[in-house]
Design an enzyme around this catalytic site. Structure first.
Site, PDB file in Angstrom:
ATOM      1  N   ASP A   1      38.765  33.648  34.303  1.00  0.00           N
ATOM      2  CA  ASP A   1      39.484  34.402  35.322  1.00  0.00           C
ATOM      3  C   ASP A   1      40.146  35.602  34.633  1.00  0.00           C
ATOM      4  OD1 ASP A   1      40.506  35.311  37.680  1.00  0.00           O
ATOM      5  OD2 ASP A   1      41.271  33.375  38.338  1.00  0.00           O
TER       6      ASP A   1
HETATM    7  C1  BGC Z   1      41.691  35.829  40.717  1.00  0.00           C
HETATM    8  C2  BGC Z   1      40.223  35.582  40.945  1.00  0.00           C
HETATM    9  C3  BGC Z   1      39.495  36.884  41.114  1.00  0.00           C
HETATM   10  C4  BGC Z   1      39.761  37.783  39.931  1.00  0.00           C
HETATM   11  C5  BGC Z   1      39.016  39.100  39.988  1.00  0.00           C
HETATM   12  C6  BGC Z   1      41.952  36.881  39.672  1.00  0.00           C
HETATM   13  O1  BGC Z   1      43.289  37.230  39.632  1.00  0.00           O
HETATM   14  O2  BGC Z   1      42.315  34.616  40.356  1.00  0.00           O
HETATM   15  O3  BGC Z   1      40.049  34.760  42.069  1.00  0.00           O
HETATM   16  O4  BGC Z   1      38.131  36.640  41.272  1.00  0.00           O
HETATM   17  O5  BGC Z   1      41.145  38.036  39.863  1.00  0.00           O
HETATM   18  O6  BGC Z   1      39.465  39.913  40.987  1.00  0.00           O
END
Ligand code: BGC
Length: 761
Positions: free
Chosen positions: A299
């Site tokens: 993530d």
């Molecule tokens: C979130 C994810 C997301 C990623 C990219 C993160 O902060 O937890 O769900 O896919 O950002 O945008």
């Protein structure tokens, strides 16, 4: 502003990398650009291996690491770590593998050109984006969509999100989000399919299939992210293997079985190991046991967060343990870029470990036909309003109705519309609305205005309270105006709830009520005696027992997207009946959380009807209960009313003695005893009566959305393979224990027709 930055970058890109310097590696081109790539989901031809081998043979270490490196461009979807654009030089050096958050086909084309024409080996980039509830056509948030219990609808929703994303040059979405969510304090419950493993698994598989009709899908966030302690985002999770297997794994397993291309790892730690370096979970279970061969992506910035978790002393160690755990791609922390080459040179990780991950990334690029795709921007498809409206209608849950809905236009001649969300466009979109634009939204006010003009009903509108900055009316005056309108009307429709930013990532709450001013407004309207229809807009279950007492009807509309207003008004006026059910239990008080229907009984259960009793009414104290609130939820999982009434009867089991190899087959007759055609979601729940470990009070095992014309009956068959009733034995192996089971067939997780069956060895 974002657009302007993108435009400047494009110009810079053209200046720095003029077309004349085009230089592709002829050997790689020959091996990779000549492959006839089938549709996503079809097996890749054997030639792919030769292409990958050629690349790996020629690729210097720094470029291999580049393939494992992903950066945001333009938008921040997490804390500001690293750059947010301007990676042309790095791309030209082959040191970036993928980019995310670009929502501009022209920029995608320019960056792909740099990668294809000017990087040493001409490897295309992957472009990622979160299409959680639509790309431009914003449709209901997943928590709402799940309530439709309509897996075809989820598949279609994903297909539309994927199609629009593909037109924007995106080839990899970070959706579906399949975290089981049983705690309404956790803001990300809105992005999920709710609390139930079976429902979420079916929605998960359907979404994966839908996305894969055009782009790569990602099941996220592996795993147990939704069980964050205290409902606080990113917080620790401590959980038994049983619960992981029974509740939190299944939607991911379903995604893997449906062919999901990638898995995003959760931010949290589980049982003491952050998921970003959780080798047992990623390498042993996800890859080893489940056979997942796709890309595992961290993530946002999460590899860099391993120091904050205090399991890595520095970035070097963070990079090492993440890669060893099998995290292929580093999203935004730049730890891999900084550390992996050094780790190989120091002999701390073998280069083969990097190759393993690069192979997976390259396969993904090949599966998206990255070498042969035409990246020229195309005119995007028009908004799919008719789908958004249909999905909105099917996601609305009718929680209460004292006969005021559908609105009878012969009796109701004057409607007072109130509430700050009645005409707030942005708040209908929901928290992860991609490229959804407020100007595309039809609000309840707009839709109602169209409707009353047609039906010759008088409509007044007073927000009653405006909490947004810049609101100029004194709060008490605003309320007074709304109350006066209410008094003069035959019916009040109040659109209240949460703004779109009140749920989603990093939006945990300790309070599940309405904002105080909204509560004040509604309580003031109660005193007028005019029947009140409350339309709730929200991204999480809200605990509103006082509203349940005072309102004549409650319509749970969640965030429905661009057609929010039309969908709500269609239901209010009965053009269509509400048919959705709750995908998450609605509590009476925040203190009940986490609250879900499948809780284990305890040794002192306060059961069934008793669970709706207060200590004051039934003072027997020594039960598993609260002293200040009922155990029962305000509305249970699976609950939702409609405009007709159904009766269930003739419950029959094809056989009431089964072996683990059999399938339980349950027949039931559903009769529409009302005066209009309707749809009911018939639900089958099962409980293992006595087992070696404690079991959930009941678990959803099958469901069907059934169309029943008025005064007619339909026979419904529900099925459960007996092996799905397995529990984990002492060695962690699934085992169906012989004995009796109880089942219930009903229209929610509460009550229903009951029967028993027996499983023999
Ligand atoms: C979130 C994810 C997301 C990623 C990219 C993160 O902060 O937890 O769900 O896919 O950002 O945008």
């Amino acid at each position: 502003m974002q657009k302007l930055t993108a435009a400047l970058v494009v110009v810079v890109g053209l200046v720095v990398f003029p077309r004349a310097t085009l230089a592709r590696d002829s050997e790689v081109e020959l091996a990779c650009a000549t492959i006839d790539v089938p549709a996503l989901g079809e097996p890749l031809p054997a030639k792919v291996d030769a292409c990958i081998a050629t690349i790996l043979r020629k690729m210097p270490l720094a470029q291999k690491v580049g393939q494992l490196t992903k950066y945001t461009w333009g938008a921040l979807t997490g804390p500001a770590v690293g750059l947010t654009g301007g990676y042309e030089e790095l791309i030209a050096r082959g040191e970036v593998g993928s980019i995310f958050n670009v929502a501009d086909a022209t920029l995608v084309e320019k960056l792909q050109r740099i990668a294809r024409d000017h990087s040493p080996l001409g490897i295309p980039l992957l472009f990622g984006y979160d299409s959680v509830h639509g790309y431009r056509t914003t449709y209901p948030v997943p928590l709402a969509l799940a309530g439709s219990f309509d897996v075809g609808l989820a598949q279609q929703a994903a297909r539309i999100g994927a199609l629009e994303s593909a037109y924007a040059g995106i080839d990899w979405t970070y959706a579906p989000m399949v975290d089981i969510s049983r705690d309404a304090r956790w803001g990300r419950i809105v992005e999920s399919f709710g609390e139930d493993p079976l429902l979420a698994s079916r929605m998960s598989a359907a979404s994966v299939r839908g996305f894969r009709s055009h782009i790569m899908a990602t099941a996220k966030h592996f795993v147990a992210y939704g069980a964050a302690e205290s409902g606080r985002d990113y917080a620790t999770v401590d959980m038994s293997p049983e619960r992981l297997y029974e509740a939190y794994f299944p939607p991911f397993r379903a995604a893997v079985d449906a062919g999901v291309d990638s898995i995003m790892v959760a931010f949290n730690d589980v049982n003491g190991i952050p998921m970003t370096c959780n080798k047992p979970m990623l390498r042993d279970i996800l890859r080893g046991v489940w056979g997942f061969k796709g890309v595992i992506v961290s993530d946002y910035g999460a590899i860099g967060e391993l120091m904050a978790h205090r399991v890595a002393r520095d970035r070097v160690q963070a990079g090492k343990i993440a890669l060893e755990a099998s995290v292929d791609v580093d999203m935004q922390s730049a730890v891999y870029a900084e550390t992996l080459a050094e780790l190989v040179l120091r002999g701390e990780i073998p280069e083969a470990l990097i190759d393993e991950s690069v192979r997976r990334v390259l396969r993904a690029k090949l599966s998206m036909d990255g070498w042969n795709r035409d990246y020229t921007p195309r005119t995007p498809p028009p908004l799919d309003r008719s789908f958004a409206r249909e999905a909105g209608r099917k996601s609305i849950v009718l929680l209460k109705n004292e006969g005021v809905l559908p609105i009878d236009k012969h009796r109701v001649k004057r409607i007072a519309l109130i509430g700050p969300l009645a005409d707030s466009r942005v708040d209908m979109l929901g928290p992860w609305h991609g490229q959804g634009r407020p100007e595309d939204v039809v609000t309840v006010f707009k839709a109602l205005t169209e409707r009353v003009t047609r039906d010759e009903v008088t409509l007044t509108y007073a927000p009653g309270i405006d909490e947004r900055p810049g609101a100029d009316e004194e709060p008490m005056n605003a309320i007074e105006r709304a109350v006066n309108d209410a008094r003069a009307a035959d019916l009040v429709i109040a659109v209240v709830g949460e703004t779109e930013q009140s749920s989603g990532e990093a939006a945990s709450k300790t309070w599940l009520g309405l904002p105080k001013a909204q509560e004040q407004l509604l309580r003031a309207v109660f005193t007028t005696g005019t029947p009140l229809v409350t339309v709730l807009v929200n991204g999480r279950p809200l605990a509103l027992p006082w509203l349940d007492d005072g309102a004549a009807a409650i319509v749970e509309s969640w965030h429905l997207g661009i057609e929010h207003g039309h969908a709500v008004v269609d239901v209010l006026f009965g053009d269509v009946a509400p048919t959705a059910k709750l995908a998450a239990t609605v509590p009476r008080a925040v203190g009940q959380e986490p609250l879900y229907y499948s809780m284990r009984p305890s040794g002192r259960p306060l059961r069934g009807a008793d669970s709706g009793i207060l200590l004051a009414d039934y003072p027997e104290r020594y039960f598993s209960r609260y002293i200040d609130e009922k155990n029962a939820p305000l509305y249970p999982f699976g609950y939702g009313l409609t405009y007709t009434r159904f009766e269930l009867g003739d419950l029959r089991l094809a056989s009431s003695t089964l072996t683990p190899a059999d399938t339980l087959e349950v027949h039931v007759r559903i009769t529409n005893v009302g005066e209009r055609d309707g749809i009911e979601v018939v639900q089958l729940y099962v409980r293992d009566d006595v087992a070696t470990t404690t079991r959930p009070g009941k678990e959803l095992k099958d469901f069907a959305r059934v169309d029943v014309p008025k005064r007619q009956s339909r026979d419904v068959v529900l099925r459960v393979p007996v092996r799905e009733l397995a529990i984990l034995d002492a060695n962690g192996v699934p085992l169906v224990e012989p004995g009796t089971f109880t089942l219930w067939v009903g229209n929610s997780s509460a009550g229903g027709l009951e029967a028993q069956f027996e499983v023999t060895p």
